[in-house]
Design a protein around this motif. Sequence first.
Motif, short mmCIF file in Angstrom:
data_model
loop_
_atom_site.label_atom_id
_atom_site.label_comp_id
_atom_site.label_asym_id
_atom_site.label_seq_id
_atom_site.Cartn_x
_atom_site.Cartn_y
_atom_site.Cartn_z
N PHE A 7 3.09 -4.79 -7.50
CA PHE A 7 3.56 -3.97 -8.40
C PHE A 7 3.95 -4.07 -9.87
CE2 PHE A 7 3.17 -2.34 -3.90
CZ PHE A 7 2.82 -1.19 -4.61
N ARG A 8 3.93 -3.28 -10.12
CA ARG A 8 4.80 -3.51 -11.64
C ARG A 8 6.21 -3.19 -11.67
NH1 ARG A 8 3.68 -3.17 -18.39
NH2 ARG A 8 4.70 -4.37 -18.41
N VAL A 9 7.45 -4.05 -11.56
CA VAL A 9 8.83 -2.97 -11.82
C VAL A 9 9.75 -3.81 -12.63
CG1 VAL A 9 10.54 -3.11 -10.23
CG2 VAL A 9 8.84 -3.27 -8.87
N ASN A 10 10.18 -3.54 -13.58
CA ASN A 10 10.39 -3.83 -15.09
C ASN A 10 10.25 -5.30 -15.46
OD1 ASN A 10 12.87 -1.46 -14.74
ND2 ASN A 10 13.94 -2.55 -13.34
N ASN A 11 8.74 -4.96 -15.99
CA ASN A 11 7.89 -6.73 -16.61
C ASN A 11 8.46 -7.77 -15.61
OD1 ASN A 11 7.38 -4.55 -18.80
ND2 ASN A 11 10.05 -5.27 -19.78
N ASN A 12 8.12 -7.23 -14.11
CA ASN A 12 7.93 -8.46 -13.13
C ASN A 12 7.11 -8.04 -12.44
OD1 ASN A 12 10.31 -9.76 -14.21
ND2 ASN A 12 11.89 -8.35 -13.10
N TYR A 13 6.26 -8.57 -11.67
CA TYR A 13 5.57 -8.40 -10.20
C TYR A 13 5.96 -8.60 -9.02
CZ TYR A 13 2.31 -7.02 -14.04
OH TYR A 13 1.81 -6.31 -15.02
N ILE A 14 6.29 -8.11 -8.47
CA ILE A 14 6.53 -8.31 -7.07
C ILE A 14 5.12 -7.54 -5.87
CG2 ILE A 14 8.92 -7.64 -7.86
CD1 ILE A 14 8.37 -4.66 -5.93
N LYS A 15 5.13 -8.60 -5.29
CA LYS A 15 4.34 -7.75 -3.55
C LYS A 15 5.41 -6.71 -3.05
CE LYS A 15 2.46 -12.89 -3.36
NZ LYS A 15 2.25 -13.78 -2.80
N PRO A 16 4.40 -6.14 -2.36
CA PRO A 16 4.83 -5.17 -1.46
C PRO A 16 5.40 -5.84 -0.39
CG PRO A 16 2.40 -5.01 -1.09
CD PRO A 16 3.01 -6.00 -2.08
N GLN A 17 6.69 -5.50 -0.04
CA GLN A 17 7.53 -6.27 1.09
C GLN A 17 6.96 -5.35 2.74
OE1 GLN A 17 11.64 -6.25 -0.25
NE2 GLN A 17 10.74 -7.51 -1.73
N ILE A 18 6.67 -4.16 2.15
CA ILE A 18 6.29 -3.30 4.17
C ILE A 18 5.26 -2.65 4.07
CG2 ILE A 18 6.44 -1.53 5.62
CD1 ILE A 18 9.74 -1.09 3.65
N MET A 19 3.95 -3.21 3.84
CA MET A 19 2.54 -2.70 4.58
C MET A 19 2.71 -1.23 5.08
SD MET A 19 1.34 -4.40 2.67
CE MET A 19 0.03 -4.60 3.31
N PRO A 20 1.47 -0.61 3.94
CA PRO A 20 1.75 1.02 5.40
C PRO A 20 1.04 0.29 6.99
CG PRO A 20 -0.18 0.44 3.32
CD PRO A 20 0.98 -0.89 3.85
N SER A 21 0.77 -0.43 7.81
CA SER A 21 0.62 -0.28 9.05
C SER A 21 2.16 -0.62 9.78
CB SER A 21 -0.44 -2.27 9.15
OG SER A 21 -0.12 -2.83 8.80
N ASP A 22 2.71 -1.05 9.08
CA ASP A 22 3.84 -1.25 9.66
C ASP A 22 4.42 0.31 9.32
OD1 ASP A 22 3.86 -4.19 9.56
OD2 ASP A 22 4.74 -3.86 7.16
N LEU A 23 4.70 0.87 7.90
CA LEU A 23 5.19 2.36 8.21
C LEU A 23 4.47 3.21 9.77
CD1 LEU A 23 5.14 3.09 4.44
CD2 LEU A 23 6.71 2.44 6.07
N GLN A 24 3.39 2.80 9.86
CA GLN A 24 2.38 3.71 10.75
C GLN A 24 3.30 3.02 11.84
OE1 GLN A 24 -1.64 2.55 10.91
NE2 GLN A 24 -2.04 4.89 12.36
N ALA A 25 3.49 1.94 11.80
CA ALA A 25 3.92 1.43 13.30
C ALA A 25 5.42 1.76 13.86
CB ALA A 25 3.89 0.02 13.70
N HIS A 26 5.68 2.27 12.48
CA HIS A 26 7.60 2.19 12.46
C HIS A 26 7.41 4.54 12.85
CE1 HIS A 26 11.72 3.81 11.37
NE2 HIS A 26 11.91 2.62 12.34
N LEU A 27 6.64 5.34 12.86
CA LEU A 27 6.74 6.56 12.82
C LEU A 27 5.71 6.78 14.79
CD1 LEU A 27 4.00 8.17 10.61
CD2 LEU A 27 7.06 7.90 10.91
N VAL A 28 5.34 5.40 14.82
CA VAL A 28 5.30 5.54 16.40
C VAL A 28 6.18 5.34 17.45
CG1 VAL A 28 3.37 4.64 17.70
CG2 VAL A 28 2.27 4.98 16.08
#
Length: 191
Positions: free
Chosen positions: A59-80
Amino acid sequence: MAAPPPSYTTAPVDAPVYSETLVPTASVSDALPGCDASGAPSRSFVACPGIDDKLPNHFRVNNNYIKPQIMPSDLQAHLVLLGAFHRLREEVRTFKGKADIPMEPDERWAVFLQRAVYRFEQWAVRMIGREGQEEVLGEGPKVLTPNEVPPLDVLMVWHTYMLNPRTYYEDCLRKLPGLLRIGQVSWEFLN
């Protein structure tokens, strides 16, 4: 004089057109993630196949590119996991046993939470180490084996404790430094 408000009876010219193919059909399961078709929770967590592939690799944030720190599968597991906490609360509040002491649901839940906090403290001391034990520098994160993963009530207390990161960090430094060394907990062990 102010102009009258716009008419809302007609759609704007640039409105997106939605196709009929986006409407779910009867053949698609309406079950929530982590649940079977009847709505009951499955025995173990299995992420939806390919859910992490739909996320961009940066993702581009303020002219920097960063990798996602949380994956959708992590969010799905957290909701479970949060759903499991909710079901646990409802089961405790509505429990009726033969030798049940007459209590209001909120009183029963408060007693259960006190016991869960005590069990968390016992689990942390037994699995992680006692106060004053020095951690070996350079060790990587501790991976919990399936028999070291705490039961759901203890996990709920631990989860709640970590919601206040400063207090959690300071308490871990003072009392249980090994708690900070625990790596990611595998969701497959949370039945």
